[in-house]
Enzyme design. Sequence first.
Site, PDB file in Angstrom:
ATOM      1  N   HIS A   1      -3.022   1.228  -7.806  1.00 23.56           N
ATOM      2  CA  HIS A   1      -2.547   2.563  -7.430  1.00 23.56           C
ATOM      3  C   HIS A   1      -1.499   2.497  -6.320  1.00 23.56           C
ATOM      4  CE1 HIS A   1      -5.620   2.458  -4.120  1.00 23.56           C
ATOM      5  NE2 HIS A   1      -4.745   3.241  -3.524  1.00 23.56           N
TER       6      HIS A   1
ATOM      7  N   ASP B   1      -8.560  -1.596 -10.459  1.00 20.37           N
ATOM      8  CA  ASP B   1      -7.517  -1.185  -9.510  1.00 20.37           C
ATOM      9  C   ASP B   1      -6.964  -2.436  -8.831  1.00 20.37           C
ATOM     10  OD1 ASP B   1      -5.828   0.297  -7.942  1.00 20.37           O
ATOM     11  OD2 ASP B   1      -7.385   1.123  -6.643  1.00 20.37           O
TER      12      ASP B   1
ATOM     13  N   SER C   1      -4.736   1.312   1.672  1.00 17.12           N
ATOM     14  CA  SER C   1      -4.942   0.930   0.275  1.00 17.12           C
ATOM     15  C   SER C   1      -4.200  -0.358  -0.062  1.00 17.12           C
ATOM     16  CB  SER C   1      -4.451   2.039  -0.655  1.00 17.12           C
ATOM     17  OG  SER C   1      -5.306   3.144  -0.631  1.00 17.12           O
TER      18      SER C   1
END
EC number: 3.4.21.-
Length: 258
Positions: A65, A110, A204
């Site tokens: 992502h 992910d 992230s």
Amino acid sequence: MVLIRVLANLLVLQLSYAQKSSELVIGGDECNINEHRSLVYLYNDSNFQCGGTLINQEWVLSAAHCDMENMEIYLGVHNLSLPNKDQKRRDPKEKFFCLSSKNYTKWDKDIMLIKLNRPVKTSTHIAPLSLPSSPPSVGSVCRIMGWGTVTSPNETLLDVPHCANINILNYTVCRAASPRLPTQSRTLCAGILQGGIDACKGDSGGPLICNGQIQGIVSWGNHPCAQPLKPGHYTHVFDYTDWIQSIIAGNTTATCPP
């Protein structure tokens, strides 16, 4: 009732760990300049930022992502406003995702593997981090780091990365916080049960480091960050080591585990 007792026992355990950790703020304390040589800063001209991890001289591991247009990759960074002499910038030559596409979900797959347009050399502030040789055990003390916000829900972004210790938790703890989660997942559940320490927006893609190896990739969590009994979710790198090594070896059609 059994689950409540499990959570209560884990909370007592977490409190004992927390007494050994740094001050309980989101993102912890400023990282030592020499402890994050593998940490990578991903950025673009839309001010979108993520972390990543250098795993050899020309490959970076991050979250799917975190894919972005016009990605700039910075290595050897500490203070974003004061470049290190050995700081390097690279561009992505190729990006690889599970099933050779962006076919990841919020709960699974992910992961993104980035080949740099040019290799980097190991230096004072740049060095790769090892892939895991075995999965981490529940209760392991691990390290998170990144340039993400140090407050939540209001955001406070700083020029230097912050580091903190968190613990690997049983996956049932994350399911208790998010009942819609599947019974099994290729994610690690990690955090501090009483809250106060957590990865957050901007972190992230960064690493979860246990015993000197990258065991997780910051994937997703609850908002606001660092709430009690709501730990974070990290892509379980050990489950993807065969895929990663196959891609690096040149098998670009390799698929991720189911």
